[in-house]
Motif scaffolding. Sequence first.
Motif, PDB file in Angstrom:
ATOM      1  N   GLY A  50       8.377 -19.541  -4.022  1.00 26.71           N
ATOM      2  CA  GLY A  50       7.314 -19.107  -4.904  1.00 26.71           C
ATOM      3  C   GLY A  50       6.893 -17.668  -4.732  1.00 26.71           C
ATOM      4  N   VAL A  51       7.496 -16.963  -3.774  1.00 26.49           N
ATOM      5  CA  VAL A  51       7.205 -15.541  -3.559  1.00 26.49           C
ATOM      6  C   VAL A  51       8.497 -14.758  -3.756  1.00 26.49           C
ATOM      7  CG1 VAL A  51       6.394 -13.805  -1.919  1.00 26.49           C
ATOM      8  CG2 VAL A  51       5.357 -16.082  -1.931  1.00 26.49           C
ATOM      9  N   ASP A  52       8.410 -13.666  -4.531  1.00 29.40           N
ATOM     10  CA  ASP A  52       9.609 -12.877  -4.826  1.00 29.40           C
ATOM     11  C   ASP A  52       9.928 -11.867  -3.729  1.00 29.40           C
ATOM     12  OD1 ASP A  52      10.106 -14.019  -7.451  1.00 29.40           O
ATOM     13  OD2 ASP A  52       8.305 -12.937  -8.107  1.00 29.40           O
ATOM     14  N   VAL A  53       8.914 -11.103  -3.320  1.00 26.82           N
ATOM     15  CA  VAL A  53       9.148 -10.056  -2.331  1.00 26.82           C
ATOM     16  C   VAL A  53       8.050 -10.056  -1.280  1.00 26.82           C
ATOM     17  CG1 VAL A  53      10.443  -8.546  -3.892  1.00 26.82           C
ATOM     18  CG2 VAL A  53       7.972  -8.272  -3.702  1.00 26.82           C
ATOM     19  N   ASP A  54       8.431  -9.690  -0.062  1.00 28.64           N
ATOM     20  CA  ASP A  54       7.481  -9.407   1.007  1.00 28.64           C
ATOM     21  C   ASP A  54       7.393  -7.897   1.169  1.00 28.64           C
ATOM     22  OD1 ASP A  54       7.127 -12.103   1.491  1.00 28.64           O
ATOM     23  OD2 ASP A  54       8.365 -12.135   3.305  1.00 28.64           O
ATOM     24  N   TYR A  55       6.199  -7.405   1.504  1.00 30.49           N
ATOM     25  CA  TYR A  55       6.097  -5.983   1.831  1.00 30.49           C
ATOM     26  C   TYR A  55       5.148  -5.791   3.015  1.00 30.49           C
ATOM     27  CZ  TYR A  55       1.572  -5.711  -0.611  1.00 30.49           C
ATOM     28  OH  TYR A  55       0.255  -5.894  -0.995  1.00 30.49           O
ATOM     29  N   LEU A  56       5.566  -4.910   3.902  1.00 30.45           N
ATOM     30  CA  LEU A  56       4.776  -4.521   5.066  1.00 30.45           C
ATOM     31  C   LEU A  56       4.171  -3.166   4.773  1.00 30.45           C
ATOM     32  CD1 LEU A  56       3.994  -4.929   8.113  1.00 30.45           C
ATOM     33  CD2 LEU A  56       6.094  -3.662   8.660  1.00 30.45           C
ATOM     34  N   PHE A  57       2.843  -3.090   4.753  1.00 30.22           N
ATOM     35  CA  PHE A  57       2.158  -1.836   4.412  1.00 30.22           C
ATOM     36  C   PHE A  57       1.851  -1.023   5.658  1.00 30.22           C
ATOM     37  CE2 PHE A  57      -1.973   0.371   3.884  1.00 30.22           C
ATOM     38  CZ  PHE A  57      -1.515   1.383   3.053  1.00 30.22           C
ATOM     39  N   ALA A  58       2.038   0.285   5.563  1.00 32.49           N
ATOM     40  CA  ALA A  58       1.754   1.204   6.671  1.00 32.49           C
ATOM     41  C   ALA A  58       0.844   2.326   6.171  1.00 32.49           C
ATOM     42  CB  ALA A  58       3.053   1.789   7.215  1.00 32.49           C
ATOM     43  N   GLN A  59      -0.318   2.461   6.794  1.00 33.41           N
ATOM     44  CA  GLN A  59      -1.181   3.618   6.549  1.00 33.41           C
ATOM     45  C   GLN A  59      -0.864   4.629   7.645  1.00 33.41           C
ATOM     46  OE1 GLN A  59      -3.884   4.020   3.986  1.00 33.41           O
ATOM     47  NE2 GLN A  59      -3.341   6.089   4.649  1.00 33.41           N
ATOM     48  N   VAL A  60      -0.131   5.666   7.275  1.00 34.19           N
ATOM     49  CA  VAL A  60       0.353   6.634   8.260  1.00 34.19           C
ATOM     50  C   VAL A  60      -0.765   7.615   8.583  1.00 34.19           C
ATOM     51  CG1 VAL A  60       2.126   8.327   8.804  1.00 34.19           C
ATOM     52  CG2 VAL A  60       2.683   6.365   7.354  1.00 34.19           C
ATOM     53  N   GLY A  61      -1.079   7.744   9.862  1.00 34.42           N
ATOM     54  CA  GLY A  61      -2.148   8.638  10.283  1.00 34.42           C
ATOM     55  C   GLY A  61      -1.822  10.083   9.992  1.00 34.42           C
ATOM     56  N   ILE A  62      -2.848  10.887   9.837  1.00 33.61           N
ATOM     57  CA  ILE A  62      -2.690  12.307   9.523  1.00 33.61           C
ATOM     58  C   ILE A  62      -3.163  13.105  10.727  1.00 33.61           C
ATOM     59  CG2 ILE A  62      -3.344  14.160   7.943  1.00 33.61           C
ATOM     60  CD1 ILE A  62      -4.000  11.871   5.917  1.00 33.61           C
ATOM     61  N   GLY A  63      -2.211  13.680  11.437  1.00 33.74           N
ATOM     62  CA  GLY A  63      -2.536  14.414  12.646  1.00 33.74           C
ATOM     63  C   GLY A  63      -2.740  13.531  13.860  1.00 33.74           C
ATOM     64  N   THR A  64      -2.541  12.227  13.705  1.00 37.99           N
ATOM     65  CA  THR A  64      -2.787  11.308  14.816  1.00 37.99           C
ATOM     66  C   THR A  64      -1.494  10.869  15.499  1.00 37.99           C
ATOM     67  OG1 THR A  64      -2.641   9.304  13.456  1.00 37.99           O
ATOM     68  CG2 THR A  64      -4.793  10.409  13.572  1.00 37.99           C
ATOM     69  N   GLY A  65      -0.372  10.959  14.801  1.00 34.09           N
ATOM     70  CA  GLY A  65       0.880  10.467  15.364  1.00 34.09           C
ATOM     71  C   GLY A  65       0.908   8.964  15.526  1.00 34.09           C
ATOM     72  N   ALA A  66       0.126   8.254  14.705  1.00 39.10           N
ATOM     73  CA  ALA A  66       0.055   6.794  14.803  1.00 39.10           C
ATOM     74  C   ALA A  66       0.038   6.195  13.399  1.00 39.10           C
ATOM     75  CB  ALA A  66      -1.188   6.365  15.569  1.00 39.10           C
ATOM     76  N   VAL A  67       0.261   4.890  13.318  1.00 36.36           N
ATOM     77  CA  VAL A  67       0.281   4.163  12.055  1.00 36.36           C
ATOM     78  C   VAL A  67      -0.658   2.970  12.166  1.00 36.36           C
ATOM     79  CG1 VAL A  67       1.712   2.825  10.452  1.00 36.36           C
ATOM     80  CG2 VAL A  67       2.665   4.859  11.551  1.00 36.36           C
ATOM     81  N   GLU A  68      -1.474   2.749  11.129  1.00 42.08           N
ATOM     82  CA  GLU A  68      -2.333   1.563  11.054  1.00 42.08           C
ATOM     83  C   GLU A  68      -1.579   0.460  10.327  1.00 42.08           C
ATOM     84  OE1 GLU A  68      -5.209   0.515  11.978  1.00 42.08           O
ATOM     85  OE2 GLU A  68      -6.366   2.238  12.687  1.00 42.08           O
ATOM     86  N   TRP A  69      -1.501  -0.722  10.939  1.00 46.22           N
ATOM     87  CA  TRP A  69      -0.769  -1.851  10.375  1.00 46.22           C
ATOM     88  C   TRP A  69      -1.689  -3.011  10.007  1.00 46.22           C
ATOM     89  CZ3 TRP A  69       4.177  -0.708   9.488  1.00 46.22           C
ATOM     90  CH2 TRP A  69       4.834   0.229  10.310  1.00 46.22           C
ATOM     91  N   THR A  70      -3.002  -2.820  10.027  1.00 46.97           N
ATOM     92  CA  THR A  70      -3.918  -3.956   9.935  1.00 46.97           C
ATOM     93  C   THR A  70      -4.397  -4.263   8.529  1.00 46.97           C
ATOM     94  OG1 THR A  70      -5.780  -2.476  10.406  1.00 46.97           O
ATOM     95  CG2 THR A  70      -4.757  -3.588  12.284  1.00 46.97           C
ATOM     96  N   SER A  71      -3.986  -3.474   7.533  1.00 47.29           N
ATOM     97  CA  SER A  71      -4.593  -3.627   6.213  1.00 47.29           C
ATOM     98  C   SER A  71      -3.544  -3.797   5.126  1.00 47.29           C
ATOM     99  CB  SER A  71      -5.486  -2.421   5.900  1.00 47.29           C
ATOM    100  OG  SER A  71      -4.721  -1.230   5.870  1.00 47.29           O
ATOM    101  N   ASN A  72      -4.029  -3.927   3.916  1.00 50.09           N
ATOM    102  CA  ASN A  72      -3.216  -4.020   2.718  1.00 50.09           C
ATOM    103  C   ASN A  72      -3.626  -2.880   1.790  1.00 50.09           C
ATOM    104  OD1 ASN A  72      -1.549  -4.947   0.665  1.00 50.09           O
ATOM    105  ND2 ASN A  72      -2.886  -6.637   0.067  1.00 50.09           N
ATOM    106  N   CYS A  73      -2.801  -2.589   0.784  1.00 48.11           N
ATOM    107  CA  CYS A  73      -3.145  -1.564  -0.208  1.00 48.11           C
ATOM    108  C   CYS A  73      -2.749  -2.077  -1.582  1.00 48.11           C
ATOM    109  CB  CYS A  73      -2.437  -0.250   0.097  1.00 48.11           C
ATOM    110  SG  CYS A  73      -2.702   1.013  -1.195  1.00 48.11           S
ATOM    111  N   GLY A  74      -3.741  -2.334  -2.425  1.00 48.20           N
ATOM    112  CA  GLY A  74      -3.463  -2.821  -3.762  1.00 48.20           C
ATOM    113  C   GLY A  74      -2.768  -1.807  -4.633  1.00 48.20           C
ATOM    114  N   ASN A  75      -3.121  -0.536  -4.485  1.00 52.67           N
ATOM    115  CA  ASN A  75      -2.450   0.493  -5.286  1.00 52.67           C
ATOM    116  C   ASN A  75      -0.963   0.553  -4.952  1.00 52.67           C
ATOM    117  OD1 ASN A  75      -4.328   1.808  -7.117  1.00 52.67           O
ATOM    118  ND2 ASN A  75      -5.443   2.446  -5.297  1.00 52.67           N
ATOM    119  N   CYS A  76      -0.630   0.496  -3.665  1.00 48.64           N
ATOM    120  CA  CYS A  76       0.787   0.491  -3.293  1.00 48.64           C
ATOM    121  C   CYS A  76       1.468  -0.790  -3.763  1.00 48.64           C
ATOM    122  CB  CYS A  76       0.951   0.665  -1.787  1.00 48.64           C
ATOM    123  SG  CYS A  76       0.709   2.368  -1.236  1.00 48.64           S
ATOM    124  N   ALA A  77       0.736  -1.912  -3.754  1.00 48.36           N
ATOM    125  CA  ALA A  77       1.312  -3.152  -4.264  1.00 48.36           C
ATOM    126  C   ALA A  77       1.677  -3.019  -5.737  1.00 48.36           C
ATOM    127  CB  ALA A  77       0.333  -4.308  -4.061  1.00 48.36           C
TER     128      ALA A  77
END
Length: 368
Positions: free
Chosen positions: A69-96
């Motif tokens: 019942g699901v076509d695709v899975d996606y893992l969202f990454a909010q890439v930090g700016i100047g932090t050298g890190a990535v946030e993996w805890t959220s979703n983004c409807g615009n990117c969806a």
Amino acid sequence: MHIPATLVRGGTSKCWLFNQVEVPADRDALERLLVAAYGATDPVELDGVGGATPTTSKAAVVGASPRTGVDVDYLFAQVGIGTGAVEWTSNCGNCATGVALYAVAKGLVPVTGDRTRVVMRNTNTGAVLEGIVDTPGGVVWHFGDQTVPGTRAGGVGVGLAFRDPASSPLPTGHAAQELRVGAEAVRVSMVTAGAPVVLVDAAGSGRTGGESLERMGADVPWLRTVRHTAAPLMGLARPGEEPGDAVPKVGLVGPPASYTTTLGEEVGAEEYDVSVRMLSMNAPHPAIGLTSAVAVAVAGLLDGSVVAGVTGGPREEWLRLGTPAGVVAVRCTDVQGGVPRRVTVQRAARLLADARIYVPDTGRPRAA
């Protein structure tokens, strides 16, 4: 090394999309790759493909879903700016929104006529979304005339629906409550719908909910303190522990008032129901994230919430949000016990480029 990627605009965000077979499955290795590709140790992301703003420094890894019942899975990454890190805890409807168009354009989902449905699962949060992509004549179009607040550029129409976004919308059991922030009592609604969000009653805090982006920038330290206070109550951090930058999201809500959008367009107070100003990754959002829009709409259904306090009581079906970019209409349907089964927003997307991103060696683990 180089890696294939596709740049999409989804709503008011830009997002690089990667096919899951082209990137590391290991999360740490993937984070190193994204940090290097985006130039994310640099606050202007000059030596990389990052856009140096929270709405343009995003990524998603997309692949066929093994779930029925699901076509695709996606893992969202909010890439930090100047932090050298990535946030993996959220979703983004615009990117969806961009993921839905990408799935159809790349053949992950077959075209089914004038409109093609794409069911997506965000693997960060488990949320299931449905994108209805305009495919008139059974054709995937690269251009379109559907617009969204925040840009005059057109795109392919995508209706984005969040399925069952709020099974338990009130993490503290209260539609609204006061938080002690320093010496100040701040009235908020803490809502988990689309994303965990802290909505501040603007008027009760000497604000309007229609602040300019500059004023919101000045309020960032105060709003961060609000979200840090709320996070343990929402189960998102231990007492005394600072939460990540992605969630909970935080913003102001207030009554409608006439204002000028960031594109210079005049909006009358009668054209919308509630003013909303949100932060994204500790910066004023130039429009509104769709997960935040879902949370505001669900809060609008809850008697006693700060949103219902603005609108004069629970509002079902449509809620019109006055954002810095313009009015965003959100629709709640199949409402049962104050909780909607679907929350829908009309968006637009466009594929911008297929590319090979050249990633420096810093994307690989360094020898000890």
